[in-house]
Scaffold this motif. Structure first.
Motif, mmCIF file in Angstrom:
data_model
loop_
_atom_site.group_PDB
_atom_site.id
_atom_site.type_symbol
_atom_site.label_atom_id
_atom_site.label_comp_id
_atom_site.label_asym_id
_atom_site.label_seq_id
_atom_site.Cartn_x
_atom_site.Cartn_y
_atom_site.Cartn_z
ATOM 1 N N LEU A 128 0.819 -1.217 0.000
ATOM 2 C CA LEU A 128 0.000 0.000 0.000
ATOM 3 C C LEU A 128 0.854 1.268 0.000
ATOM 4 N N HIS A 129 2.142 1.148 0.246
ATOM 5 C CA HIS A 129 2.980 2.323 0.506
ATOM 6 C C HIS A 129 3.181 3.227 -0.708
ATOM 7 N N ASP A 130 3.038 2.685 -1.905
ATOM 8 C CA ASP A 130 3.214 3.513 -3.109
ATOM 9 C C ASP A 130 1.911 4.155 -3.572
ATOM 10 N N LYS A 131 0.823 3.879 -2.886
ATOM 11 C CA LYS A 131 -0.457 4.480 -3.259
ATOM 12 C C LYS A 131 -0.520 5.923 -2.774
ATOM 13 N N HIS A 132 -1.245 6.758 -3.521
ATOM 14 C CA HIS A 132 -1.499 8.137 -3.099
ATOM 15 C C HIS A 132 -2.646 8.095 -2.100
ATOM 16 N N ILE A 133 -2.379 8.476 -0.849
ATOM 17 C CA ILE A 133 -3.378 8.315 0.208
ATOM 18 C C ILE A 133 -3.904 9.659 0.710
ATOM 19 N N LEU A 134 -5.170 9.647 1.096
ATOM 20 C CA LEU A 134 -5.776 10.754 1.840
ATOM 21 C C LEU A 134 -5.758 10.347 3.304
ATOM 22 N N VAL A 135 -5.168 11.188 4.183
ATOM 23 C CA VAL A 135 -5.096 10.842 5.598
ATOM 24 C C VAL A 135 -5.981 11.767 6.429
ATOM 25 N N SER A 136 -6.691 11.160 7.372
ATOM 26 C CA SER A 136 -7.562 11.894 8.289
ATOM 27 C C SER A 136 -7.091 11.653 9.713
ATOM 28 N N VAL A 156 -6.511 15.823 4.870
ATOM 29 C CA VAL A 156 -7.868 16.355 4.676
ATOM 30 C C VAL A 156 -7.832 17.875 4.562
ATOM 31 N N ASP A 157 -7.016 18.523 5.384
ATOM 32 C CA ASP A 157 -6.930 19.992 5.319
ATOM 33 C C ASP A 157 -6.348 20.464 3.990
ATOM 34 N N GLU A 158 -5.378 19.740 3.455
ATOM 35 C CA GLU A 158 -4.823 20.086 2.144
ATOM 36 C C GLU A 158 -5.851 19.887 1.049
ATOM 37 N N LEU A 159 -6.640 18.836 1.165
ATOM 38 C CA LEU A 159 -7.693 18.587 0.167
ATOM 39 C C LEU A 159 -8.751 19.680 0.244
ATOM 40 N N ARG A 160 -9.068 20.108 1.429
ATOM 41 C CA ARG A 160 -10.047 21.187 1.606
ATOM 42 C C ARG A 160 -9.545 22.491 0.991
ATOM 43 N N ASP A 161 -8.220 22.754 1.101
ATOM 44 C CA ASP A 161 -7.664 23.967 0.486
ATOM 45 C C ASP A 161 -7.725 23.892 -1.037
ATOM 46 N N LEU A 162 -7.581 22.683 -1.591
ATOM 47 C CA LEU A 162 -7.669 22.505 -3.043
ATOM 48 C C LEU A 162 -9.110 22.618 -3.538
ATOM 49 N N TYR A 163 -10.038 22.094 -2.758
ATOM 50 C CA TYR A 163 -11.466 22.099 -3.118
ATOM 51 C C TYR A 163 -12.263 22.789 -2.007
ATOM 52 N N PRO A 164 -12.084 24.094 -1.818
ATOM 53 C CA PRO A 164 -12.717 24.789 -0.679
ATOM 54 C C PRO A 164 -14.236 24.749 -0.708
ATOM 55 N N HIS A 165 -14.803 24.659 -1.899
ATOM 56 C CA HIS A 165 -16.267 24.666 -2.008
ATOM 57 C C HIS A 165 -16.898 23.360 -1.526
ATOM 58 N N LEU A 166 -16.092 22.313 -1.319
ATOM 59 C CA LEU A 166 -16.628 21.039 -0.829
ATOM 60 C C LEU A 166 -16.859 21.047 0.680
ATOM 61 N N ASP A 167 -16.250 21.995 1.383
ATOM 62 C CA ASP A 167 -16.380 22.085 2.840
ATOM 63 C C ASP A 167 -17.235 23.304 3.177
ATOM 64 N N CYS A 168 -18.537 23.085 3.328
ATOM 65 C CA CYS A 168 -19.428 24.247 3.449
ATOM 66 C C CYS A 168 -20.448 24.108 4.573
ATOM 67 N N LEU A 196 -7.446 6.385 7.832
ATOM 68 C CA LEU A 196 -8.062 7.104 8.950
ATOM 69 C C LEU A 196 -7.264 6.798 10.216
ATOM 70 N N PHE A 197 -6.407 7.738 10.642
ATOM 71 C CA PHE A 197 -5.519 7.511 11.775
ATOM 72 C C PHE A 197 -6.225 7.650 13.119
ATOM 73 N N GLY A 198 -7.139 8.597 13.237
ATOM 74 C CA GLY A 198 -7.800 8.843 14.515
ATOM 75 C C GLY A 198 -8.852 9.922 14.360
ATOM 76 N N GLU A 199 -9.548 10.217 15.454
ATOM 77 C CA GLU A 199 -10.628 11.199 15.368
ATOM 78 C C GLU A 199 -10.071 12.579 15.006
ATOM 79 N N PRO A 200 -10.660 13.229 13.998
ATOM 80 C CA PRO A 200 -10.209 14.569 13.612
ATOM 81 C C PRO A 200 -10.790 15.622 14.539
ATOM 82 N N SER A 206 -13.981 16.163 7.774
ATOM 83 C CA SER A 206 -13.436 14.851 7.402
ATOM 84 C C SER A 206 -14.526 13.918 6.891
ATOM 85 N N LEU A 207 -15.683 13.920 7.543
ATOM 86 C CA LEU A 207 -16.787 13.072 7.082
ATOM 87 C C LEU A 207 -17.158 13.413 5.641
ATOM 88 N N GLN A 208 -17.292 14.700 5.355
ATOM 89 C CA GLN A 208 -17.693 15.127 4.021
ATOM 90 C C GLN A 208 -16.649 14.766 2.967
#
Length: 432
Positions: A128-136, A156-168, A196-200, A206-208
């Motif tokens: 799994l180590h070479d996969k591009h992962i989203l971490v929460s 998740v925070d980096e993804l939100r900065d890339l797609y800010p309209h998804l976190d509303c 998913l490492f732990g509670e955000p 993160s849920l969205q």
């Protein structure tokens, strides 16, 4: 790592090499050999796996019984006399950080090699180590992922900065976005897996974004017209519904976050969210890993006596006790069916589906014959919640993917605190 055959050969060789005038005194667990000019020190044939929260501390508050317990475990030079590993479902920091916290707490040096976090077994999932992962999660999640061997990481925070309209969820932020943001195609590599490492901190974010990632199979520029039949891999660490901090009441943990995620995904799609791997207690893969780490400690300590019994000390019947008893059943089946045939784990299919073959081979040579579960009453569980009540009207606080068997939540040993746990274990093992 020595094979079972090699271990037998070594035992036979030791018998042949024992001096003729050697007398053995003490139990099988702790032997001293005298032949006039040679004395072999007492050695344990058992190892200890400690939970942390609710056993050694409550949040930042060290339990006094923990200090007393570890005085019993150290010799006059301050070194541990028994192999010890700390197995925690926490996942919001690096092993080194947790080791430093434990060192301050217990007032002697703990190395990162003695610590197993909920995410530690992912180090063995090399495919799994070479996969591009989203971490929460929270804390240094990028550094944690790198330390485990992952190379391509988006938080998740980096993804939100890339797609800010998804976190509303935040209405005031939504009004700001309407003024400044226009929909545009984002140039971002497709995500291959979610970890998913732990509670955000921001659960709704993160849920969205995790649900968006799973629904689009990692391509957030796309708009799916149907639910994917097989979604991308989802890996979760720590399924604790509750945990114990400074508060007098249990606090909701990452298992509660996963419960929300699963319920939302199923309500939205009509399908169950599927996990590729679940790590942390009570999963067997975590106890596999912890046993391997403990055997490494045995070697570092220079102990020659084989470790036959593992004692897992915890405060949570649904994870610590359930997991230890589940692993004990696995050990029993492993001994009956031979090591090479016992490769199944509770979650995520067979071991060979999760780990490299070399890792499976390595873990199969661990030598414990039994794992005993030890429940303390200083955390989630207390005397007010008696075992009789749990057995009469059991409540399943475990994760949905672990089939609930009430007897597995019943400990081998129940004591008030960790100090009493050590005293009882020493008594059973005739170890002084």
């Amino acid at each position: 790592m020595a094979t079972a055959l090699e271990n037998l050969l070594v035992k036979g060789l030791n018998k042949l090499l024992r001096p003729v005038n050697c007398t053995v005194v003490g139990s099988n667990h702790s032997r001293t050999c005298f032949n006039g000019n040679f004395e072999r020190r007492h050695e344990p044939s058992f190892g200890l796996l400690f939970d942390i929260d609710g056993v050694l501390c409550r949040g930042q508050q060290v339990l006094p019984e923990a200090t007393s317990a570890f005085k019993k475990l150290r010799d006059r030079h301050g070194k541990l006399r028994v192999p010890v590993v700390f197995v925690t479902n926490a996942g919001n920091c690096l092993r080194q950080t947790k080791a430093e916290q434990l060192s301050d707490m217990l007032q002697f040096k703990i190395s990162s090699d003695q610590v197993v976090m909920s995410h530690s077994p992912l180090k063995m999932c090399r495919h799994l180590h070479d996969k591009h992962i989203l971490v929460s999660g929270q804390g240094p999640v990028r550094d944690i992922a790198k330390g485990l061997g992952f190379h391509k990481i988006t938080t998740v925070d980096e993804l939100r900065d890339l797609y800010p309209h998804l976190d509303c969820v935040d209405h005031s932020r939504r009004r700001m976005l309407q003024k400044h943001i226009k929909e545009k195609q984002i140039d971002h590599p497709q995500i291959d897996a979610v970890v998913l490492f732990g509670e955000p901190v921001k659960w709704e974010r993160s849920l969205q974004l995790v649900i968006d990632t799973v629904l689009t199979n990692g391509d957030l520029n796309s708009k799916p017209y149907q639910v994917p039949k097989r979604h991308l891999p989802v890996i979760a660490c720590n399924v604790d519904l509750l945990w114990m901090a400074e508060a007098h009441l249990p606090r909701i943990g990452h298992g509660s976050f996963l419960l929300c995620l699963e319920a939302l995904y199923q309500k939205i799609t009509g399908h169950k969210l599927q996990y590729t791997v679940l790590t942390g207690k009570p999963s067997e893969i975590t106890y596999h890993y912890a046993e391997t780490v403990l055997i490494q400690q045995v070697r570092k300590m220079g102990l020659k006596t084989p470790i036959r019994t593992l004692y897992a000390i915890g405060d949570n019947p649904a994870t610590d006790i359930y997991g230890a008893n589940l692993y004990n059943e696995y050990i029993g089946s492993k001994l009956l069916q031979q090591m090479s045939q016992a490769k199944s784990v509770a979650i995520g299919g067979s071991t060979s589906d999760i780990l490299d073959s070399s890792e499976v081979e390595s873990m199969e040579h661990n030598c414990a014959e039994i794992m005993e579960s030890v429940l303390v009453c200083t955390g989630i569980y207390s005397k007010k919640t008696s075992l009789e009540v749990l057995e009469k009207d059991p409540v399943d606080h475990g994760h949905r993917d672990f089939h609930f068997v009430p007897k597995l939540a019943t400990p081998s040993i129940e004591v008030h605190c960790v100090k009493e746990a050590i005293e009882e274990i020493f008594k059973r093992e005739n170890f002084k």
